[in-house]
Design an enzyme around this catalytic site. Sequence first.
Site, mmCIF file in Angstrom:
data_model
loop_
_atom_site.group_PDB
_atom_site.id
_atom_site.type_symbol
_atom_site.label_atom_id
_atom_site.label_comp_id
_atom_site.label_asym_id
_atom_site.label_seq_id
_atom_site.Cartn_x
_atom_site.Cartn_y
_atom_site.Cartn_z
ATOM 1 N N TYR A 167 8.310 -6.919 -9.027
ATOM 2 C CA TYR A 167 7.658 -7.794 -8.056
ATOM 3 C C TYR A 167 6.916 -6.939 -7.031
ATOM 4 O O TYR A 167 7.344 -5.823 -6.711
ATOM 5 C CB TYR A 167 8.682 -8.672 -7.325
ATOM 6 C CG TYR A 167 9.183 -9.850 -8.125
ATOM 7 C CD1 TYR A 167 8.555 -11.087 -8.049
ATOM 8 C CD2 TYR A 167 10.292 -9.726 -8.958
ATOM 9 C CE1 TYR A 167 9.019 -12.174 -8.773
ATOM 10 C CE2 TYR A 167 10.759 -10.805 -9.694
ATOM 11 C CZ TYR A 167 10.124 -12.030 -9.595
ATOM 12 O OH TYR A 167 10.572 -13.101 -10.316
ATOM 13 N N ASP B 55 8.585 -19.397 -6.957
ATOM 14 C CA ASP B 55 8.614 -20.506 -6.012
ATOM 15 C C ASP B 55 7.208 -20.988 -5.664
ATOM 16 O O ASP B 55 6.208 -20.332 -5.984
ATOM 17 C CB ASP B 55 9.322 -20.075 -4.723
ATOM 18 C CG ASP B 55 10.797 -19.797 -4.941
ATOM 19 O OD1 ASP B 55 11.370 -20.360 -5.898
ATOM 20 O OD2 ASP B 55 11.376 -19.030 -4.151
#
Length: 272
Positions: free
Chosen positions: A110, A52
Amino acid sequence: MRNIGLIVSYDGTGYQGFQTQPGGNTIQNKLEEAIYLLSGESVRLIGSGRTDAGVHARGQVVNFHTSSSIPAERWERALNARLPDDIVVQSAFPAPLEFHSRRWAVRKTYRYSINCNRNPDLFRRHYQFHHHTPLNFEAMRSGLGHLLGEHDFSSFTSPQSTKPSHIRTIIDAKLVVEDNAEAFPEKPVLQAWDTKQYPGRQRGIVHLYITGNGFLYNMVRIITGTLIQVGEGKRSPDDMGIILAAKDRSKAGPTAVPHGLTLWEVEYEPFN
């Protein structure tokens, strides 16, 4: 026709995310522009995943097909000479024609970074979420344990998710406290007044690492936002399991801000 793979790092601060957008200010747009400047080809880049706006990457993997005769090992330096300073190709490699950076990925990791010190870090403020009060790291670690294994993660994904299934497998999840003792030997991690005001909580910088076979839209950020509430004492560690079982996004915590998140690593089975 050849298939070229790239391992790319980027600072996502000034971009609208990875995937191409009409405005052109995305990581994919900048990489495709650099490839065009180098080879004269308009390629369609494939990424191992979408990040994002404001999210970073240490090891994003991409691939593209090209008719260019440029040797694979020369793409790295040549593209870096044509890319903005906040996007770096770490390596380039020849891949099988059928290689697909997203479909062939077997696991991704992540990292989400949280700074619980009294003041934000001026030089890492774009890569850390500053939480101005201490957090209970042990409670957060305990809460993470409920997410390991295969589950339906509907509670930890955005209602905007378009995936037909929300079942994913979390292979590993850990909270690592950064050691600041060498950099700041005169400053204890937990000060006396903090101990009294926030019993059981600590100051410091922590990194949340989550490895899975795949992730849903906003999944890591929602997990992080919920874990922060556990660290604040607003939820118990066992609430993570209850929220998971509910399969209801409204039961989980807020979506953590994007700039603390980094796509850390993408792994594949070995191929020639």
